[in-house]
Design a protein around this motif. Structure first.
Motif, PDB file in Angstrom:
ATOM      1  N   LYS A 171      -3.818  -0.693  -8.202  1.00  0.00           N
ATOM      2  CA  LYS A 171      -4.164  -0.066  -6.917  1.00  0.00           C
ATOM      3  C   LYS A 171      -2.940   0.520  -6.231  1.00  0.00           C
ATOM      4  CE  LYS A 171      -7.924  -3.378  -6.156  1.00  0.00           C
ATOM      5  NZ  LYS A 171      -8.410  -4.496  -5.303  1.00  0.00           N
ATOM      6  N   GLY A 172      -1.778  -0.006  -6.559  1.00  0.00           N
ATOM      7  CA  GLY A 172      -0.544   0.445  -5.943  1.00  0.00           C
ATOM      8  C   GLY A 172       0.597  -0.461  -6.370  1.00  0.00           C
ATOM      9  N   TYR A 204      -2.347  -5.224  -7.775  1.00  0.00           N
ATOM     10  CA  TYR A 204      -1.186  -4.383  -7.497  1.00  0.00           C
ATOM     11  C   TYR A 204      -0.063  -4.740  -8.463  1.00  0.00           C
ATOM     12  CZ  TYR A 204      -2.703  -2.245  -3.082  1.00  0.00           C
ATOM     13  OH  TYR A 204      -3.354  -1.501  -2.129  1.00  0.00           O
ATOM     14  N   ASP A 231       4.020   0.545  -1.830  1.00  0.00           N
ATOM     15  CA  ASP A 231       3.021   0.614  -0.769  1.00  0.00           C
ATOM     16  C   ASP A 231       3.245  -0.473   0.271  1.00  0.00           C
ATOM     17  OD1 ASP A 231       0.999   2.681  -1.915  1.00  0.00           O
ATOM     18  OD2 ASP A 231       1.391   1.308  -3.570  1.00  0.00           O
TER      19      ASP A 231
END
Length: 358
Positions: A171-172, A204, A231
């Motif tokens: 996701k990041g 992540y 992030d």
């Protein structure tokens, strides 16, 4: 000498493996996650030649692959590891699996599930991590040692099976800078360190920049941390600097990150309350002073107008029954779980923009 050791290792991998009906693939041909940059030696967290002005001990610790993980897929019913480390040291407050072993997770029903540990021998080890598995494709994530330099690694599968790189749709990315606790002391396995657990829970990719005893917010280290895109930046470093160093260095360190990443949130985490200070008043006072000064610097930066700067109080990180550490300082697996109970929901809230107003 280095060349001859490498030759011995490769001979050991490909010829001894063949005798066992196991075929090995160099892990460098698979997918590696968790590095701060793509340059430098393959299993190093940081390119220390690029950041050669960092303190000497930080540069040594940066060669240890804490938090790094190899991702691959295979249809084999058995998975082996064969690896060579530099030192082969044992630590009084850590298991050998955590400091210089391997930790394998396989995805099941969308979740990463522990599958087996690579139990280390001396500096060169061959070990069957898991066997007798069902037919079919497996997606695998192999966490690397937390406290030794990894020189060579090969993944073994049954002859006739495939092993291929696996791309994970993260996701990041989150960067965590901190102390020995961040690096992984004293989890039972590499994958039980709280950054590794947080990565699996959140989906992540996490860059573990824990430097045992040396997470002291030097300006040279701040440049390295700030160069890593993320992030979210987490500063879990209050345990290492002196109370005065926290007053002297925190503001500049945070601003180094903020200047390069104006809109990215930064989460400051106070030190865990040292269980060694239950009766030792000197330890108790040092930790209180560290956390108090870290809290003061956070308040100062917020009052000056810095946005998206968050703080987690250290009082509840290990619980309150005094059973969360190995040695009075470093969390055991129970301690890491309790840390995650506090940290994970706040990180989720920050990443989704739902962090409550304090």
């Amino acid at each position: 000498m280095k060349i001859s050791l490498t030759i011995v290792f490769l001979f050991f991998v490909y010829y001894a493996g063949s005798a066992q009906d196991v075929q090995y693939t160099d892990a460098k041909a698979l997918t590696l996650y968790g590095r701060s940059a793509v340059s430098g030696p393959h299993f190093h967290r940081v390119d220390t030649a690029r950041y050669n002005d960092m303190p000497k001990h930080v540069k040594v610790l940066a060669t240890y692959p804490a938090g790094l993980a190899i991702a691959f897929k295979t249809d084999s019913k058995e998975i082996y590891g064969r690896w060579r480390i530099k030192h082969g040291r044992s630590y009084k407050n850590m298991t050998m699996i955590a400091s210089r072993g391997l930790d394998l997770y396989i995805k099941r029903d969308g979740q990463w599930v522990f599958a087996g540990a690579g139990v280390p021998g001396d500096t060169v080890t061959t070990h069957k991590i898991v066997g007798n598995m069902a037919d079919g494709k497996k997606e695998c994530l192999l966490f690397l040692p937390t406290y030794d330099e990894l020189l060579e690694l090969a993944v073994g599968v049954e002859k006739g099976s495939y092993v291929r790189p696996l791309t994970i749709e993260w996701k990041g990315k989150i960067v965590i800078y901190g102390s020995s606790i961040t690096q992984g002391a004293s989890a039972s396995r590499p994958g039980m360190a709280y950054p590794a657990q947080l990565s699996r829970r959140l989906g992540y990719e996490i860059v573990n920049l824990g430097f045992s005893g040396s997470g002291k917010m030097e300006e040279s280290v701040g440049r390295m941390v700030a160069d890593a895109g993320a992030d979210l930046f987490i500063l879990d470093c209050a345990a290492n600097p002196s109370p005065q160093e926290i007053l002297d260095r925190t503001e500049n360190f945070v601003k180094q990150i903020r200047v390069k990443h104006p809109g990215v949130p930064i989460l400051m985490i106070e030190s865990v309350v040292r269980e060694g200070g239950n009766f030792d008043q000197k330890i108790q006072k040092r930790v209180w002073d560290q956390n108090n000064n870290f809290r003061r610097m956070h308040a100062k930066l917020v009052q000056e107008g810095m946005e998206k700067l968050y703080l987690i109080n250290g009082d509840d990180l290990l619980g309150h029954d005094h059973e969360g550490t190995v040695d009075g300082t470093h969390p055991n697996d129970l301690g890491f779980d309790r840390m995650l109970q506090v940290i994970e929901p706040k990180v989720r809230a920050i990443l989704t923009g739902n962090y409550p107003t304090e």
